[in-house]
Design a protein around this motif. Structure first.
Motif: not given
Length: 131
Positions: A5-10, A12-27, A31-34, A75-77
């Motif tokens: 699951l982590t491999y697929v998420l990363n 898709v996220r790195i190669l498709r969704w983040q072609t234009q990168v906006f790291f203005s939030t820690t969302m 999400c991965e911490s949860y 609670a920690f996150v």
């Protein structure tokens, strides 16, 4: 399962969704911490099930350990991790702008991607037996 699951998420996220990168939030980080609460909860359940004298008490201790860990993890996150966050100014740059300055990227530093690129660009060498 979690590693896949982590491999697929990363992937898709790195190669498709983040072609234009906006790291203005820690969302994404949040999400991965949860998401890490579940496999770590399974480890806590495996440890907790070692306590008790009967099968029912093993199961109860394991269940309590799982839900206790997931609750404490969330609670920690939610409450403790934000206290360590340092404020950052958002930087908005496209992938092409960063790639013009930085030589290393996902495609030329990931060993699997490098091997795939070498396989695609390498000339095919046929073995010709000597007479």
């Amino acid at each position: 399962f979690f590693a896949c699951l982590t491999y697929v998420l990363n992937r898709v996220r790195i190669l498709r969704w983040q072609t234009q990168v906006f790291f203005s939030t820690t969302m994404l980080n949040k999400c991965e911490s949860y998401l890490w609460a579940m496999p770590l909860g399974v480890l806590a359940a495996a440890f907790g099930s070692n306590f008790g004298f009967r099968t029912s008490s093993h199961f109860a201790f394991g269940l309590f350990s799982f839900f206790g860990h997931v609750g404490m993890h969330c609670a920690f996150v939610r409450y403790l991790l934000p206290t360590f966050k340092t404020p950052r100014r958002p930087c908005i740059e496209t992938y092409q702008e960063v790639a013009s300055r930085v030589v290393a990227n996902y495609r030329n530093t990931n060993p699997v991607e490098v091997l795939k690129d070498n396989l695609k660009t390498a000339p095919v060498q046929l073995h010709v037996p000597s007479p």
